[in-house]
Scaffold this motif. Structure first.
Motif, PDB file in Angstrom:
ATOM      1  N   GLU A  68       0.852  -1.183   0.000  1.00 19.53           N
ATOM      2  CA  GLU A  68       0.000   0.000   0.000  1.00 19.53           C
ATOM      3  C   GLU A  68       0.890   1.236   0.000  1.00 19.53           C
ATOM      4  OE1 GLU A  68      -3.317   0.138   2.679  1.00 19.53           O
ATOM      5  OE2 GLU A  68      -3.463  -2.044   2.660  1.00 19.53           O
ATOM      6  N   ASN A  69       0.414   2.304  -0.577  1.00 17.25           N
ATOM      7  CA  ASN A  69       1.167   3.556  -0.746  1.00 17.25           C
ATOM      8  C   ASN A  69       2.372   3.381  -1.662  1.00 17.25           C
ATOM      9  OD1 ASN A  69      -0.618   4.919   1.000  1.00 17.25           O
ATOM     10  ND2 ASN A  69       0.517   4.122   2.752  1.00 17.25           N
ATOM     11  N   TYR A  70       2.293   2.434  -2.583  1.00 16.83           N
ATOM     12  CA  TYR A  70       3.349   2.224  -3.577  1.00 16.83           C
ATOM     13  C   TYR A  70       3.457   3.422  -4.510  1.00 16.83           C
ATOM     14  CZ  TYR A  70       5.718   0.047  -7.571  1.00 16.83           C
ATOM     15  OH  TYR A  70       6.574  -0.248  -8.599  1.00 16.83           O
ATOM     16  N   SER A  71       2.306   4.042  -4.804  1.00 20.38           N
ATOM     17  CA  SER A  71       2.288   5.221  -5.656  1.00 20.38           C
ATOM     18  C   SER A  71       1.265   6.221  -5.121  1.00 20.38           C
ATOM     19  CB  SER A  71       1.960   4.845  -7.102  1.00 20.38           C
ATOM     20  OG  SER A  71       0.668   4.282  -7.181  1.00 20.38           O
ATOM     21  N   ILE A  72       1.370   7.445  -5.570  1.00 17.04           N
ATOM     22  CA  ILE A  72       0.500   8.506  -5.070  1.00 17.04           C
ATOM     23  C   ILE A  72      -0.949   8.316  -5.509  1.00 17.04           C
ATOM     24  CG2 ILE A  72       0.049  10.997  -5.179  1.00 17.04           C
ATOM     25  CD1 ILE A  72       3.115  11.338  -5.496  1.00 17.04           C
ATOM     26  N   LYS A  73      -1.163   7.899  -6.749  1.00 21.62           N
ATOM     27  CA  LYS A  73      -2.518   7.810  -7.300  1.00 21.62           C
ATOM     28  C   LYS A  73      -3.017   6.378  -7.435  1.00 21.62           C
ATOM     29  CE  LYS A  73      -2.093  12.051  -9.947  1.00 21.62           C
ATOM     30  NZ  LYS A  73      -2.201  12.670 -11.269  1.00 21.62           N
ATOM     31  N   GLU A  74      -2.690   5.504  -6.512  1.00 17.79           N
ATOM     32  CA  GLU A  74      -3.149   4.129  -6.610  1.00 17.79           C
ATOM     33  C   GLU A  74      -4.624   4.023  -6.227  1.00 17.79           C
ATOM     34  OE1 GLU A  74      -0.568   2.119  -3.924  1.00 17.79           O
ATOM     35  OE2 GLU A  74      -1.724   2.661  -2.186  1.00 17.79           O
ATOM     36  N   LYS A  75      -5.283   2.985  -6.734  1.00 14.00           N
ATOM     37  CA  LYS A  75      -6.685   2.712  -6.409  1.00 14.00           C
ATOM     38  C   LYS A  75      -6.783   1.242  -6.036  1.00 14.00           C
ATOM     39  CE  LYS A  75     -11.167   3.073  -6.328  1.00 14.00           C
ATOM     40  NZ  LYS A  75     -11.815   3.590  -5.152  1.00 14.00           N
ATOM     41  N   ILE A  76      -7.153   0.975  -4.787  1.00 10.40           N
ATOM     42  CA  ILE A  76      -7.313  -0.398  -4.310  1.00 10.40           C
ATOM     43  C   ILE A  76      -8.806  -0.665  -4.188  1.00 10.40           C
ATOM     44  CG2 ILE A  76      -6.809  -2.038  -2.479  1.00 10.40           C
ATOM     45  CD1 ILE A  76      -4.335  -0.302  -1.827  1.00 10.40           C
ATOM     46  N   PHE A  77      -9.286  -1.678  -4.888  1.00 11.67           N
ATOM     47  CA  PHE A  77     -10.706  -1.998  -4.914  1.00 11.67           C
ATOM     48  C   PHE A  77     -11.097  -2.847  -3.713  1.00 11.67           C
ATOM     49  CE2 PHE A  77      -9.260  -1.707  -9.373  1.00 11.67           C
ATOM     50  CZ  PHE A  77      -9.945  -0.555  -9.718  1.00 11.67           C
ATOM     51  N   VAL A  78     -12.295  -2.639  -3.208  1.00  5.88           N
ATOM     52  CA  VAL A  78     -12.761  -3.414  -2.057  1.00  5.88           C
ATOM     53  C   VAL A  78     -13.581  -4.633  -2.486  1.00  5.88           C
ATOM     54  CG1 VAL A  78     -12.724  -1.482  -0.446  1.00  5.88           C
ATOM     55  CG2 VAL A  78     -14.783  -1.918  -1.781  1.00  5.88           C
ATOM     56  N   SER A  79     -13.913  -4.727  -3.772  1.00  4.99           N
ATOM     57  CA  SER A  79     -14.731  -5.853  -4.226  1.00  4.99           C
ATOM     58  C   SER A  79     -13.978  -6.806  -5.150  1.00  4.99           C
ATOM     59  CB  SER A  79     -15.985  -5.332  -4.945  1.00  4.99           C
ATOM     60  OG  SER A  79     -15.608  -4.578  -6.076  1.00  4.99           O
ATOM     61  N   GLY A  80     -12.690  -6.577  -5.390  1.00  8.21           N
ATOM     62  CA  GLY A  80     -11.911  -7.466  -6.242  1.00  8.21           C
ATOM     63  C   GLY A  80     -10.783  -8.106  -5.457  1.00  8.21           C
ATOM     64  N   TYR A  81     -10.565  -9.401  -5.700  1.00 10.84           N
ATOM     65  CA  TYR A  81      -9.543 -10.140  -4.951  1.00 10.84           C
ATOM     66  C   TYR A  81      -8.792 -11.085  -5.873  1.00 10.84           C
ATOM     67  CZ  TYR A  81     -12.402  -8.539  -1.099  1.00 10.84           C
ATOM     68  OH  TYR A  81     -13.111  -7.755  -0.231  1.00 10.84           O
ATOM     69  N   ARG A  82      -7.585 -11.456  -5.454  1.00 12.02           N
ATOM     70  CA  ARG A  82      -6.790 -12.433  -6.188  1.00 12.02           C
ATOM     71  C   ARG A  82      -5.933 -13.226  -5.204  1.00 12.02           C
ATOM     72  NH1 ARG A  82      -4.447 -13.490 -11.394  1.00 12.02           N
ATOM     73  NH2 ARG A  82      -2.412 -14.418 -11.110  1.00 12.02           N
ATOM     74  N   TYR A  83      -5.820 -14.516  -5.445  1.00  9.00           N
ATOM     75  CA  TYR A  83      -4.938 -15.361  -4.642  1.00  9.00           C
ATOM     76  C   TYR A  83      -3.540 -15.349  -5.241  1.00  9.00           C
ATOM     77  CZ  TYR A  83      -8.438 -17.554  -1.670  1.00  9.00           C
ATOM     78  OH  TYR A  83      -9.389 -17.792  -0.724  1.00  9.00           O
ATOM     79  N   LYS A 101       0.032 -17.251  -4.056  1.00  5.34           N
ATOM     80  CA  LYS A 101       0.712 -18.147  -3.108  1.00  5.34           C
ATOM     81  C   LYS A 101      -0.154 -18.398  -1.869  1.00  5.34           C
ATOM     82  CE  LYS A 101       5.216 -16.710  -4.698  1.00  5.34           C
ATOM     83  NZ  LYS A 101       6.466 -16.049  -4.388  1.00  5.34           N
ATOM     84  N   ASP A 102      -1.391 -18.805  -2.093  1.00  8.88           N
ATOM     85  CA  ASP A 102      -2.344 -19.167  -1.036  1.00  8.88           C
ATOM     86  C   ASP A 102      -2.738 -18.014  -0.116  1.00  8.88           C
ATOM     87  OD1 ASP A 102      -2.439 -21.805  -1.942  1.00  8.88           O
ATOM     88  OD2 ASP A 102      -0.701 -22.350  -0.723  1.00  8.88           O
ATOM     89  N   THR A 103      -2.513 -16.775  -0.521  1.00  6.63           N
ATOM     90  CA  THR A 103      -2.914 -15.607   0.251  1.00  6.63           C
ATOM     91  C   THR A 103      -3.847 -14.763  -0.596  1.00  6.63           C
ATOM     92  OG1 THR A 103      -0.794 -15.608   1.400  1.00  6.63           O
ATOM     93  CG2 THR A 103      -2.098 -13.596   1.531  1.00  6.63           C
ATOM     94  N   LEU A 104      -4.942 -14.307  -0.010  1.00  5.21           N
ATOM     95  CA  LEU A 104      -5.925 -13.499  -0.721  1.00  5.21           C
ATOM     96  C   LEU A 104      -5.570 -12.019  -0.590  1.00  5.21           C
ATOM     97  CD1 LEU A 104      -8.637 -13.664  -2.264  1.00  5.21           C
ATOM     98  CD2 LEU A 104      -9.769 -13.335  -0.073  1.00  5.21           C
ATOM     99  N   TYR A 105      -5.435 -11.325  -1.731  1.00  2.55           N
ATOM    100  CA  TYR A 105      -5.107  -9.903  -1.763  1.00  2.55           C
ATOM    101  C   TYR A 105      -6.205  -9.125  -2.476  1.00  2.55           C
ATOM    102  CZ  TYR A 105      -0.335 -11.292  -0.611  1.00  2.55           C
ATOM    103  OH  TYR A 105       0.770 -11.810   0.000  1.00  2.55           O
TER     104      TYR A 105
END
Length: 56
Positions: free
Chosen positions: A13-28, A30-34
């Motif tokens: 998080e905070n990798y870039s100034i204008k990033e957008k992290i969605f609350v309804s999209g996910y991806r696994y 290495k067995d971890t949900l992001y």
């Protein structure tokens, strides 16, 4: 951490100034949900092009 759908890699998080992290999209990864998101466009353009060239 979130999975950037633009450059197809994990970013902190905070990798870039204008990033957008969605609350309804996910991806696994290495067995971890992001959450899925987008980083600042010009920050990852080089990485995205490299990934596409390798996978083509």
């Amino acid at each position: 951490m979130y999975y950037c759908i633009q450059c197809q890699t994990l970013h902190p998080e905070n990798y870039s100034i204008k990033e957008k992290i969605f609350v309804s999209g996910y991806r696994y990864e290495k067995d971890t949900l992001y959450n899925v998101g987008l980083c600042e466009v010009h920050k990852c353009n080089g990485q995205a092009k490299e990934k596409k060239a390798v996978s083509a």
